[in-house]
Design an enzyme around this catalytic site. Sequence first.
Site, PDB file in Angstrom:
ATOM      1  N   SER A  35       0.857  -1.210   0.000  1.00 58.78           N
ATOM      2  CA  SER A  35       0.000   0.000   0.000  1.00 58.78           C
ATOM      3  C   SER A  35       0.884   1.248   0.000  1.00 58.78           C
ATOM      4  CB  SER A  35      -0.894   0.008   1.244  1.00 58.78           C
ATOM      5  OG  SER A  35      -0.094   0.063   2.416  1.00 58.78           O
ATOM      6  N   PHE A  82       8.154  -4.870  10.618  1.00 59.81           N
ATOM      7  CA  PHE A  82       8.339  -3.471  10.206  1.00 59.81           C
ATOM      8  C   PHE A  82       7.003  -2.842   9.805  1.00 59.81           C
ATOM      9  CE2 PHE A  82      12.864  -3.097   9.987  1.00 59.81           C
ATOM     10  CZ  PHE A  82      13.383  -4.302   9.535  1.00 59.81           C
ATOM     11  N   LYS A  86       4.104   5.346   8.864  1.00 59.12           N
ATOM     12  CA  LYS A  86       5.122   6.017   9.689  1.00 59.12           C
ATOM     13  C   LYS A  86       5.233   7.518   9.477  1.00 59.12           C
ATOM     14  CE  LYS A  86       8.888   6.572   6.849  1.00 59.12           C
ATOM     15  NZ  LYS A  86      10.077   7.361   7.054  1.00 59.12           N
ATOM     16  N   SER A 126      11.171   3.064  17.712  1.00 55.45           N
ATOM     17  CA  SER A 126      11.714   4.354  17.276  1.00 55.45           C
ATOM     18  C   SER A 126      12.095   5.210  18.466  1.00 55.45           C
ATOM     19  CB  SER A 126      10.620   5.073  16.465  1.00 55.45           C
ATOM     20  OG  SER A 126      10.921   6.443  16.346  1.00 55.45           O
ATOM     21  N   TYR A 151       1.444   8.606  15.663  1.00 55.72           N
ATOM     22  CA  TYR A 151       2.444   7.637  15.177  1.00 55.72           C
ATOM     23  C   TYR A 151       3.350   7.213  16.344  1.00 55.72           C
ATOM     24  CZ  TYR A 151       6.930   6.033  13.579  1.00 55.72           C
ATOM     25  OH  TYR A 151       8.084   5.314  13.455  1.00 55.72           O
ATOM     26  N   LYS A 155       3.948   3.467  18.460  1.00 54.31           N
ATOM     27  CA  LYS A 155       5.230   2.795  18.753  1.00 54.31           C
ATOM     28  C   LYS A 155       5.321   2.501  20.255  1.00 54.31           C
ATOM     29  CE  LYS A 155       6.954   2.350  14.700  1.00 54.31           C
ATOM     30  NZ  LYS A 155       7.069   1.004  14.106  1.00 54.31           N
ATOM     31  N   PHE A 179      17.093   5.591  15.586  1.00 53.27           N
ATOM     32  CA  PHE A 179      17.118   7.044  15.638  1.00 53.27           C
ATOM     33  C   PHE A 179      16.731   7.536  14.248  1.00 53.27           C
ATOM     34  CE2 PHE A 179      18.070   8.326  19.967  1.00 53.27           C
ATOM     35  CZ  PHE A 179      18.000   7.069  20.519  1.00 53.27           C
ATOM     36  N   LEU A 201      14.101  14.835   6.576  1.00 49.90           N
ATOM     37  CA  LEU A 201      15.126  15.790   6.161  1.00 49.90           C
ATOM     38  C   LEU A 201      15.937  15.346   4.945  1.00 49.90           C
ATOM     39  CD1 LEU A 201      16.728  18.383   6.616  1.00 49.90           C
ATOM     40  CD2 LEU A 201      18.157  17.143   8.244  1.00 49.90           C
ATOM     41  N   GLY A 298       5.834  19.971  17.164  1.00 51.49           N
ATOM     42  CA  GLY A 298       6.101  18.576  17.539  1.00 51.49           C
ATOM     43  C   GLY A 298       7.557  18.182  17.415  1.00 51.49           C
TER      44      GLY A 298
HETATM   45  C1  WQD Z   1      14.723  15.842  11.265  1.00 50.72           C
HETATM   46  C2  WQD Z   1      15.017  17.323  11.441  1.00 50.72           C
HETATM   47  C3  WQD Z   1      13.094  18.722  11.177  1.00 50.72           C
HETATM   48  C4  WQD Z   1      12.467  18.158   6.908  1.00 50.72           C
HETATM   49  C5  WQD Z   1      11.851  10.969  12.056  1.00 50.72           C
HETATM   50  C6  WQD Z   1      10.602  10.285  11.707  1.00 50.72           C
HETATM   51  C7  WQD Z   1      10.119   9.490  12.867  1.00 50.72           C
HETATM   52  C8  WQD Z   1      11.226   8.631  13.407  1.00 50.72           C
HETATM   53  C9  WQD Z   1      12.454   9.443  13.749  1.00 50.72           C
HETATM   54  C10 WQD Z   1      11.022   6.450  12.467  1.00 50.72           C
HETATM   55  C11 WQD Z   1      13.930  18.039  12.240  1.00 50.72           C
HETATM   56  C12 WQD Z   1      14.161  19.029  10.104  1.00 50.72           C
HETATM   57  C13 WQD Z   1      12.991  18.046   8.185  1.00 50.72           C
HETATM   58  C14 WQD Z   1      12.574  19.388   6.209  1.00 50.72           C
HETATM   59  C15 WQD Z   1      13.700  20.334   8.100  1.00 50.72           C
HETATM   60  N1  WQD Z   1      11.589   7.644  12.445  1.00 50.72           N
HETATM   61  N2  WQD Z   1      13.600  19.122   8.757  1.00 50.72           N
HETATM   62  N3  WQD Z   1      13.198  20.438   6.835  1.00 50.72           N
HETATM   63  O1  WQD Z   1      11.330  14.452  12.915  1.00 50.72           O
HETATM   64  O2  WQD Z   1      13.467  13.435  13.779  1.00 50.72           O
HETATM   65  O3  WQD Z   1      11.594  11.990  12.965  1.00 50.72           O
HETATM   66  O4  WQD Z   1      12.826  10.109  12.555  1.00 50.72           O
HETATM   67  O5  WQD Z   1      10.413   5.952  13.343  1.00 50.72           O
HETATM   68  O6  WQD Z   1       9.076   8.700  12.356  1.00 50.72           O
HETATM   69  O7  WQD Z   1       9.664  11.268  11.365  1.00 50.72           O
HETATM   70  O8  WQD Z   1      13.002  13.339  11.368  1.00 50.72           O
HETATM   71  O9  WQD Z   1      13.798  13.877   9.103  1.00 50.72           O
HETATM   72  O10 WQD Z   1      11.433  14.584   9.773  1.00 50.72           O
HETATM   73  O11 WQD Z   1      13.386  15.763  10.775  1.00 50.72           O
HETATM   74  O12 WQD Z   1      14.252  21.304   8.646  1.00 50.72           O
HETATM   75  O13 WQD Z   1      12.125  19.558   5.037  1.00 50.72           O
HETATM   76  O14 WQD Z   1      15.045  17.938  10.159  1.00 50.72           O
HETATM   77  O15 WQD Z   1      12.482  19.912  11.630  1.00 50.72           O
HETATM   78  O16 WQD Z   1      14.515  19.033  13.032  1.00 50.72           O
HETATM   79  P1  WQD Z   1      12.347  13.400  12.832  1.00 50.72           P
HETATM   80  P2  WQD Z   1      12.851  14.370  10.161  1.00 50.72           P
END
Ligand code: WQD
Length: 351
Positions: A35, A82, A86, A126, A151, A155, A179, A201, A298
């Site tokens: 999906s 898995f 997410k 996570s 989400y 977890k 992480f 990111l 968040g």
């Molecule tokens: C990282 C940093 C953003 C996008 C993720 C998953 C979560 C878990 C842990 C699996 C933050 C910044 C991001 C952008 C930005 N993984 N950012 N511009 O939030 O730590 O959580 O990893 O379980 O499910 O969501 O990761 O990559 O979204 O963000 O500035 O376009 O990059 O604000 O500070 P996050 P992320």
Amino acid sequence: MKKILVTGGCGYIGAHTIVDLIENGYEVISADNNSRSSERILESVEKITGKKVKNYKVDLCSYDDTFAIFQENTDLSGIIHFAAYKSVGESVEKPLLYYENNLNSLINILKCAEEFAVDNFVFSSSCTVYGNPDAIPVTEQTPTKPAESPYGATKQMGEQIVRDAVYNHKGKAILLRYFNPVGAHPSALLGELPIGKPQNLVPAITQTAIGKLPQMLVHGNDYPTRDGSCVRDYIHVCDIAHAHTLAFDYLLQEKNQQNCEVFNLGTGNGYTVLELINEFEKASGVTLNYRVGARRPGDVVAIYANNDRARQLLGWDPKYNLHEMMATAWKWELRLKEDENIFNTPNAGLN
Ligand code: WQD
């Protein structure tokens, strides 16, 4: 040869884990309803390993369909679970979809594991379960905080469900708290396939650099960190994958001291968003078009792992550095550009 069921086997971490399991002598089957993934990713797994992996295209929220997989594979030594949605943002918009999908699928798998006496279970968890920690680096004993999203709540609940299930059943479980998984297999045959506009990111960086996105937005640079942007523990997906193989070795060799154990999977180093962008520019030779905008609701200010337990008990030793994480992510994005439809995933409109 020990046989393992990998649910979500066509996903980013799932597919990389299947490669590592096969390369370390395990036989693998996948269960993935595609999906949010493409079954074609298993063609890449076959190119890398030489092994064809059978995928059961099944919705694990159906107990009967899940049961049928176990009926057909009564020789399973273990399961890695898995399969889950997410996206943090989507979970805020559609909480019931996340509770229904992520929890029902987990419960069905655990019920079948008990029914068929599959005693080794690895759960994809996570660092999200820690929320905004008071002290970093976080250890596995760091208290979890109220989840920042549905989400994250799935977890936390998932960990509790697994803990309680193995307590009554004679099974053994490992909870792996990832992480920030990033990067791609060095072959560039496997990598992340975000559906719609990437929330995470690194795909946001690589899609901007390749021209799929006009400009990347840095979510805030007024945080109490060394350069004002958030700190995360980025870990290469191949290092995450190998930790699953080591976790199974650990369970099958009965080295576990309790019937449910937790391990942090991070490098133990925290990097800011701006440091990651700088490293990407050095690895790719591309100057990234970005601007700084408002904070993202968040977002955790800073988090990175204490990974001593995984190092000492699993023998895990993450190998990829930040440069290699960025270089492999970029090589993958370049490959996707070569063949736009290589893994046409459904629901492309999902953000
Ligand atoms: C990282 C940093 C953003 C996008 C993720 C998953 C979560 C878990 C842990 C699996 C933050 C910044 C991001 C952008 C930005 N993984 N950012 N511009 O939030 O730590 O959580 O990893 O379980 O499910 O969501 O990761 O990559 O979204 O963000 O500035 O376009 O990059 O604000 O500070 P996050 P992320």
